[in-house]
Write a protein that holds these residues in place. Structure first.
Motif, short mmCIF file in Angstrom:
data_model
loop_
_atom_site.label_atom_id
_atom_site.label_comp_id
_atom_site.label_asym_id
_atom_site.label_seq_id
_atom_site.Cartn_x
_atom_site.Cartn_y
_atom_site.Cartn_z
N LYS A 177 -18.56 87.00 27.71
CA LYS A 177 -18.22 85.59 27.87
C LYS A 177 -18.87 84.78 26.77
N LYS A 178 -18.13 83.79 26.25
CA LYS A 178 -18.72 82.91 25.25
C LYS A 178 -19.87 82.14 25.85
N LYS A 179 -19.67 81.70 27.09
CA LYS A 179 -20.70 80.94 27.79
C LYS A 179 -20.53 81.16 29.28
N PHE A 180 -21.64 81.24 29.99
CA PHE A 180 -21.58 81.44 31.44
C PHE A 180 -20.88 80.28 32.13
N SER A 181 -20.01 80.61 33.07
CA SER A 181 -19.33 79.61 33.90
C SER A 181 -19.42 80.04 35.35
N ALA A 182 -20.11 79.26 36.17
CA ALA A 182 -20.27 79.60 37.59
C ALA A 182 -18.91 79.61 38.31
N SER A 183 -18.03 78.70 37.91
CA SER A 183 -16.73 78.60 38.59
C SER A 183 -15.79 79.75 38.21
N GLN A 184 -15.99 80.36 37.04
CA GLN A 184 -15.12 81.45 36.59
C GLN A 184 -15.68 82.83 36.89
N PHE A 185 -16.97 82.89 37.24
CA PHE A 185 -17.67 84.18 37.32
C PHE A 185 -16.97 85.19 38.21
N TRP A 186 -16.77 84.85 39.50
CA TRP A 186 -16.22 85.84 40.43
C TRP A 186 -14.74 86.12 40.15
N ASN A 187 -14.00 85.14 39.68
CA ASN A 187 -12.61 85.41 39.30
C ASN A 187 -12.55 86.41 38.15
N ASP A 188 -13.47 86.25 37.17
CA ASP A 188 -13.55 87.21 36.07
C ASP A 188 -13.89 88.61 36.59
N CYS A 189 -14.86 88.66 37.51
CA CYS A 189 -15.28 89.95 38.06
C CYS A 189 -14.13 90.65 38.79
N ARG A 190 -13.35 89.87 39.55
CA ARG A 190 -12.22 90.46 40.27
C ARG A 190 -11.10 90.88 39.30
N LYS A 191 -10.85 90.04 38.30
CA LYS A 191 -9.77 90.31 37.35
C LYS A 191 -10.03 91.58 36.55
N HIS A 192 -11.29 91.80 36.16
CA HIS A 192 -11.61 92.92 35.27
C HIS A 192 -12.33 94.07 35.98
N ASP A 193 -12.38 94.03 37.31
CA ASP A 193 -13.05 95.09 38.09
C ASP A 193 -14.49 95.31 37.62
N VAL A 194 -15.21 94.23 37.44
CA VAL A 194 -16.60 94.31 37.00
C VAL A 194 -17.44 94.97 38.08
N THR A 195 -18.35 95.87 37.67
CA THR A 195 -19.22 96.56 38.61
C THR A 195 -20.70 96.24 38.39
N VAL A 196 -21.07 95.84 37.17
CA VAL A 196 -22.47 95.53 36.83
C VAL A 196 -22.49 94.22 36.06
N PHE A 197 -23.42 93.33 36.37
CA PHE A 197 -23.52 92.09 35.60
C PHE A 197 -24.95 91.83 35.19
N GLN A 198 -25.11 91.11 34.09
CA GLN A 198 -26.43 90.69 33.63
C GLN A 198 -26.69 89.27 34.09
N TYR A 199 -27.96 88.99 34.38
CA TYR A 199 -28.27 87.66 34.90
C TYR A 199 -29.66 87.21 34.45
N ILE A 200 -29.87 85.91 34.56
CA ILE A 200 -31.20 85.32 34.66
C ILE A 200 -31.19 84.58 36.00
N GLY A 201 -32.38 84.27 36.50
CA GLY A 201 -32.47 83.67 37.83
C GLY A 201 -31.61 82.43 38.00
N GLU A 202 -31.57 81.59 36.96
CA GLU A 202 -30.80 80.36 37.03
C GLU A 202 -29.33 80.64 37.28
N LEU A 203 -28.80 81.70 36.65
CA LEU A 203 -27.40 82.06 36.80
C LEU A 203 -27.06 82.33 38.26
N CYS A 204 -27.91 83.08 38.93
CA CYS A 204 -27.66 83.40 40.35
C CYS A 204 -27.74 82.15 41.22
N ARG A 205 -28.65 81.25 40.87
CA ARG A 205 -28.78 80.00 41.63
C ARG A 205 -27.51 79.16 41.48
N TYR A 206 -26.97 79.10 40.26
CA TYR A 206 -25.74 78.36 40.03
C TYR A 206 -24.60 78.95 40.87
#
Length: 617
Positions: free
Chosen positions: A287-316
């Motif tokens: 991703k060019k930039k993290f988007s909380a609103s697009q995150f799960w749609n991206d995961c479902r669209k591309h069958d994502v199984t592992v993601f990278q995070y920082i704590g703030e990302l999970c809070r968002y």
């Protein structure tokens, strides 16, 4: 009878192990896995089979050429695609840019496939690469070139305007600037895309990228420090290979799809994310930039199984409106750091029992903790065997004096189990510290010498940690003149110097304060106005938004008369402790307001809205 006695004794031993050492086998298997990988690296140093992350990528491009390597903005780039485009760039770098093996090249680009192609292309011609933080500006950007010795800059097409104000200085220093564009509006900024299209996709000679030592530098990644300006951490091939094993160590496979929303100029995304994807021969969604609103749609669209995070990302993600699809996904694991216990539990409750694998380690550090058990609220795990391989200690620390506590002989004192202490990691041949480019003084400042005996040396992490009776390690706080906000380290002296240029400010003390519901610490500055002048909120807003990256801007200002009777460190400690509550602080307080483009008075109602999470910081 003997057999029955033996069986009973064995059952007792197993029961004791389960009760007293419940993680024994999981620790052993994980440690053996890590040690086996490390032994392979050590063996390669003694033989002619020195293999780098780039070599592994070339190998994977031959083995699985048609497999998707990077998915970006809906478009698939296979291993072959990236291999051929990086070959084209390598040929351009040799023929048009005239680069030579051993040179350092700076890369200023946002997340995109061409970041990887440029990185690999430069590595193929034997150049080391300096990843520039896209948030840094003017003076700090110029400093980055000087400390890593780069004479060439590759800049993304969308970042050319970031050079406004310093381009002339770069050109005066004989630094050539190449943009990822087909044509350049500036006659002295050269274009790359037109030359890529015309270049050969045949590989350049492999001898150019060949190395004789895994300890030779391959990257420079910039970190914030107490010196005020970014420091170029030296990243060797050895460090890159160790980081690339992270996903594998946690159990990821080539069938996994990784989601990388973190910036590639940081080690987490580049070394662990991209390096880990390459090591496995897996696929990543960039991703060019993290988007909380697009995150799960991206995961479902591309069958994502592992993601990278920082704590703030999970809070968002937890702050997003709940939907019926919150647990409709294939994500099974997250790898990252900085996840608070409350967010961790809420994340599990909301999105399912995803294994969160916390990793602790700084870009330049010589120690890494990995929470392979998944215990909530811990950054890693240690045990007797781990301590045999990696020598570290937690020592007593005086927060007021801002220094370690020593005994009558001047040696540091270890803390007891469960107590908080400063984390120090011993420097040795097994755990080397490669330091920073451009200054031996910066490297030396990160070391503590004569810690427990005369002549020893330890890397100072600057982090306060605690280790409980079971060996789980928790992060407590940072010490010194650096704090963390929005996933970035903020050097207080750099912000102090910038604020000191404002005409109505006489003295500045910059520090971080805790904000309920947020990771890390928000920037705050205690200032004294010059005699006869007053704080101008609009002028200060204009200054900080122009010269300070968004994550480092002070969100709060405290206008005060500083206590000259106490030491500077005592002032900072007391300021940090008092926070930003207008009902308990008599000094005038101000808050950064982007809508009004000014620092405005921090009222009780604004304070309550911040605590309630209604006001965006």
């Amino acid at each position: 009878m003997v057999n029955r006695s033996a069986i009973c004794a064995l059952e007792v031993l197993l029961a004791v192990r389960t009760l007293c050492f419940p993680y024994f086998w999981r620790d052993i298997f994980f440690l053996l896995k890590v040690v086996r990988y490390g032994a392979r690296l050590e063996l390669s140093k003694l033989t002619s089979s020195v293999r780098t992350v780039l070599d592994r990528f070339v190998q994977q491009a031959r083995r699985i050429p048609d497999k998707p390597f990077v998915i970006y903005d809906g478009r698939v780039h296979t291993y072959r695609d990236v291999e051929l485009r990086s070959n084209r760039l390598a040929n351009v770098f040799l023929e048009a840019v005239k680069l030579r093996k051993g040179e350092c090249v700076a890369l200023l680009m946002n997340n995109e496939p061409d970041f990887l192609c440029a990185w690999f292309g430069l590595a193929k011609v034997g150049c080391s690469v300096a990843f520039l933080n896209t948030n840094i500006k003017s003076k700090a950007l110029l400093h980055c070139f000087h400390c890593c010795g780069a004479r060439t800059l590759i800049v993304g097409s969308d970042l050319v305007e970031c050079l406004d104000g310093i381009l002339s200085s770069l050109l005066e220093d004989n630094i050539q600037v190449w943009a990822m564009k087909s044509q350049s509006e500036h006659p002295q900024v050269l274009s790359l895309l037109d030359k890529i299209d015309a270049a050969s996709d045949q590989p350049v000679p492999a001898v150019l990228r060949a190395i004789t030592s895994l300890k030779s530098p391959t990257l420079y990644i910039f970190t914030s420090g107490t010196t005020g300006l970014p420091k170029a951490a030296v990243i060797t091939h050895l460090q890159s290979l160790k980081a690339a094993a992270g996903f594998w160590a946690f159990g990821a496979t080539e069938d996994d799809v990784m989601y990388i929303p973190l910036p590639l100029y940081h080690s987490a995304a580049s070394l662990i994310g991209i390096g880990g994807t390459i090591e496995l021969g897996a696929t990543c969604v960039l991703k060019k930039k993290f988007s909380a609103s697009q995150f799960w749609n991206d995961c479902r669209k591309h069958d994502v199984t592992v993601f990278q995070y920082i704590g703030e990302l999970c809070r968002y993600l937890c702050n997003q409106p709940k939907t019926a699809k919150d647990q409709v996904h294939k994500v099974r694991m997250g790898v990252g750091n900085g996840l608070r216990q409350d967010v961790w539990r809420e994340f599990h409750s909301r999105f399912g029992n995803i294994k969160m694998c916390e990793v602790y380690g700084s870009t330049e550090g010589n120690l890494c903790f990995m929470n392979h058990i998944g215990r909530i609220g811990t950054v890693g795990r240690s045990n007797f065997f781990y301590r045999l391989l990696f020598k570290y200690d937690l020592v007593k620390y005086d927060m007021v004096k801002d220094e370690p506590v020593t005994d009558p002989y001047g040696f540091y004192q270890r803390v007891e189990k469960g107590e908080t202490g400063l984390l120090l990691s011993k420097v040795s041949t097994m755990s080397p510290f490669f330091g920073y480019a451009g200054s031996k003084q910066l490297t030396e400042r990160k070391l503590k010498r004569n810690v427990f005996v005369k002549g020893d040396a330890y890397f100072n992490t600057g982090d306060l940690m605690a280790e409980d009776q079971e060996g789980f390690i928790c992060f407590r706080d940072r010490v010194g003149d650096t704090f963390r906000w929005k996933g970035e380290n903020v050097a207080t002296t750099e912000v102090t110097e910038t604020l000191g240029l404002v005409d109505f400010i006489q003295e500045v003390n910059v520090y971080g304060v805790e904000v309920q519901g947020h990771e890390g610490r928000a920037g705050m500055a205690a200032v004294i106005a010059r005699p006869g002048l007053v704080l101008d909120g609009r002028k200060l807003f204009e200054h900080v938004t122009r010269d300070i990256p968004a994550y480092a801007r002070p969100l709060f200002i405290r206008l005060q008369v500083m206590e000259m009777t106490s030491t500077f460190k005592q002032q900072k400690f007391q300021l940090v402790q008092s926070g930003f509550n207008p009902s308990t602080i008599s000094d005038p307080l101000y808050v950064l307001d982007y809508q009004q483009e000014s620092y405005i008075p921090l009222t009780d109602s604004i304070y309550r809205s911040i605590l309630a999470g209604e006001r965006k910081l």
